[in-house]
Design an enzyme around this catalytic site. Structure first.
Site, PDB file in Angstrom:
ATOM      1  N   ARG A  24      12.914 108.594  51.146  1.00 25.99           N
ATOM      2  CA  ARG A  24      12.455 109.454  50.048  1.00 25.99           C
ATOM      3  C   ARG A  24      11.479 108.726  49.124  1.00 25.99           C
ATOM      4  O   ARG A  24      10.499 109.303  48.668  1.00 25.99           O
ATOM      5  CB  ARG A  24      13.647 109.879  49.194  1.00 25.99           C
ATOM      6  CG  ARG A  24      14.212 111.178  49.588  1.00 25.99           C
ATOM      7  CD  ARG A  24      15.286 111.578  48.605  1.00 25.99           C
ATOM      8  NE  ARG A  24      15.955 112.751  49.135  1.00 25.99           N
ATOM      9  CZ  ARG A  24      17.123 113.180  48.731  1.00 25.99           C
ATOM     10  NH1 ARG A  24      17.784 112.537  47.783  1.00 25.99           N
ATOM     11  NH2 ARG A  24      17.656 114.264  49.253  1.00 25.99           N
TER      12      ARG A  24
ATOM     13  N   LYS B  17      31.271 122.107  54.697  1.00 28.01           N
ATOM     14  CA  LYS B  17      31.339 123.256  53.769  1.00 28.01           C
ATOM     15  C   LYS B  17      30.631 124.500  54.283  1.00 28.01           C
ATOM     16  O   LYS B  17      29.554 124.866  53.821  1.00 28.01           O
ATOM     17  CB  LYS B  17      30.751 122.859  52.419  1.00 28.01           C
ATOM     18  CG  LYS B  17      31.698 122.088  51.567  1.00 28.01           C
ATOM     19  CD  LYS B  17      31.514 122.491  50.111  1.00 28.01           C
ATOM     20  CE  LYS B  17      32.501 121.704  49.295  1.00 28.01           C
ATOM     21  NZ  LYS B  17      31.968 121.204  48.082  1.00 28.01           N
TER      22      LYS B  17
ATOM     23  N   GLY C  19      20.172 114.934  53.854  1.00 27.87           N
ATOM     24  CA  GLY C  19      20.340 113.528  53.484  1.00 27.87           C
ATOM     25  C   GLY C  19      21.176 112.760  54.493  1.00 27.87           C
ATOM     26  O   GLY C  19      20.824 111.648  54.900  1.00 27.87           O
TER      27      GLY C  19
HETATM   28  C1  3PG Z   1      19.942 115.412  47.144  1.00 31.90           C
HETATM   29  O1  3PG Z   1      20.203 114.238  47.451  1.00 31.90           O
HETATM   30  O2  3PG Z   1      20.156 116.367  47.922  1.00 31.90           O
HETATM   31  C2  3PG Z   1      19.283 115.678  45.825  1.00 31.90           C
HETATM   32  O3  3PG Z   1      18.909 114.504  45.199  1.00 31.90           O
HETATM   33  C3  3PG Z   1      20.179 116.494  44.932  1.00 31.90           C
HETATM   34  O4  3PG Z   1      21.305 115.767  44.621  1.00 31.90           O
HETATM   35  P1  3PG Z   1      22.634 116.507  44.116  1.00 31.90           P
HETATM   36  O5  3PG Z   1      23.216 117.223  45.291  1.00 31.90           O
HETATM   37  O6  3PG Z   1      23.517 115.429  43.575  1.00 31.90           O
HETATM   38  O7  3PG Z   1      22.214 117.484  43.050  1.00 31.90           O
END
Ligand code: 3PG
Length: 360
Positions: free
Chosen positions: A26, A176, A319
């Site tokens: 990222r 989920k 992620g």
């Molecule tokens: C992510 O990693 O998907 C974004 O940075 C958002 O993070 P969060 O789910 O903690 O809001």
């Protein structure tokens, strides 16, 4: 941009271990925008969150200093002097915005306070723009605002999924199920095959009356008839299970025992997905296929290799998916790799995000 103070909302929420950035995908994607603004003579103020209120951006600050000089602002309420004395091309990074409640609460005063540091605002955090937080939807109320190049690229690439080439294979893993129902319902009509894996498969097995033993399940999952009876939604036909003694077996889903946990998809299921991949024109993949945090990354790794070697148009994201795939050093083998996880899913489900709507 010359001499302008640009509030650049970026997403520096990256995995860190022992104080060192573990995965810089990222950040690397964000660097060109920062460099471009510096070249144009802007004063760049980086805003981001990392984790929740206990997270710190200090490891990311150390990382960024390998690329350009950066100053760090610990306290957003003591930033006036440092921002006031910024020179052209200088970069300042504010500490994790979630340290202040006003960020997640989208408190108008907090947004106004953040906005007071800039002349204009650019949102380059597509991956955080599903959150209605101050730095995403609040600041644009106070400043001339726009989307960054990376953000626009995400929108452009992910929008291809709305009018895909067929056959179109969608592989969805992760956890989920309840949060993914709108997305799945939408794609049941668009994708030729949807393969469900990760902990989502446990939810579907449970809903269909299969035994899931001690597997991770989403108790709030209440699937519609459309999902349960769909003919283009596929569940793995074999799974990797771990029993209470740590022994590992490959089984049919109907054979899972009360002391076992489903941890990954099995080889037969992977072949089935592979068969669809080689016949398709377009692949969308989000979410790991197994419990990679506990070492069950084989299905995910294997799928990554098969997609990347297929030569087919492919979009991947999430992620957790990227954490696994980036270790394989094949991220450049996919047509597009989204920096987003939840935001990608929300964008695909709704065609927009709060961060986009805030700029309208
Ligand atoms: C992510 O990693 O998907 C974004 O940075 C958002 O993070 P969060 O789910 O903690 O809001």
């Amino acid at each position: 941009m010359k001499s302008k103070k640009v509030l650049l909302r970026v997403d520096l929420n990256v995995p860190v271990s022992h104080g060192v950035v573990d995965d810089d995908f990222r950040i690397k994607k964000t660097l060109p925008t920062i460099e471009k603004l510096r070249k144009e003579g802007a004063k760049v103020i980086l805003l981001s969150h990392v984790g929740e209120k206990d997270g710190t951006l200090r490891p990311i600050y150390s990382y960024l200093r390998n690329y350009f000089p950066v100053k760090f602002v610990e306290d957003v309420y003591k930033a006036k002097d440092i921002v006031g004395s910024m020179e052209e091309t200088e970069v300042v990074l504010f500490e994790n915005l979630r340290k202040w409640e006003g960020e997640k609460d989208n408190n108008p005063e907090f947004a106004k306070h953040l906005a007071s540091f800039g002349d204009l605002y650019i949102n380059e955090a597509f991956s955080a723009s599903h959150r209605e937080h101050s730095s995403i939807v609040g600041i644009p109320k106070h400043l001339p605002s726009s989307l960054g190049d990376l953000f626009k690229k995400e929108v452009e690439e992910l929008s291809k999924v709305f009018d895909p080439q067929h056959p179109f294979v969608f592989v969805l893993g992760g956890v989920k199920f309840s949060t993914k129902i709108p997305l799945i319902e939408k794609f049941l009509d668009k994708a030729d095959q949807i393969h469900i894996a990760g902990a989502l498969m446990n939810d579907m097995y449970k809903a269909k009356g299969f035994p899931v033993g001690k597997s991770v399940v989403d108790d709030s999952f209440d699937p519609s008839e459309k999902i349960l009876n769909s003919s283009n939604l596929f569940l793995p036909t074999d799974v990797v299970v771990e029993d209470s003694k740590g022994e590992v077996y490959i089984k049919k889903p109907e054979e899972v025992l009360p002391n076992e946990k489903i941890m990954d998809i099995g080889p037969e299921s992977l072949e089935k997905i592979h068969n669809d991949i080689i016949k398709c024109e377009f692949i969308l993949w989000n979410g790991p296929l197994g419990n990679y945090e506990n070492g069950y990354s084989e299905g995910t790794n294997e799928l990554a290799h098969r997609i990347s070697e297929s030569g087919k148009d492919s979009i991947i994201g999430g992620g957790d998916t990227l954490s696994v795939v980036s270790k394989l050093n094949i991220l450049d083998k996919f047509t597009f790799v989204s920096t987003a996880g939840g935001a990608m899913l929300d964008f695909l489900a709704n065609g927009t995000l709060p961060g986009i709507e805030a700029l309208k």
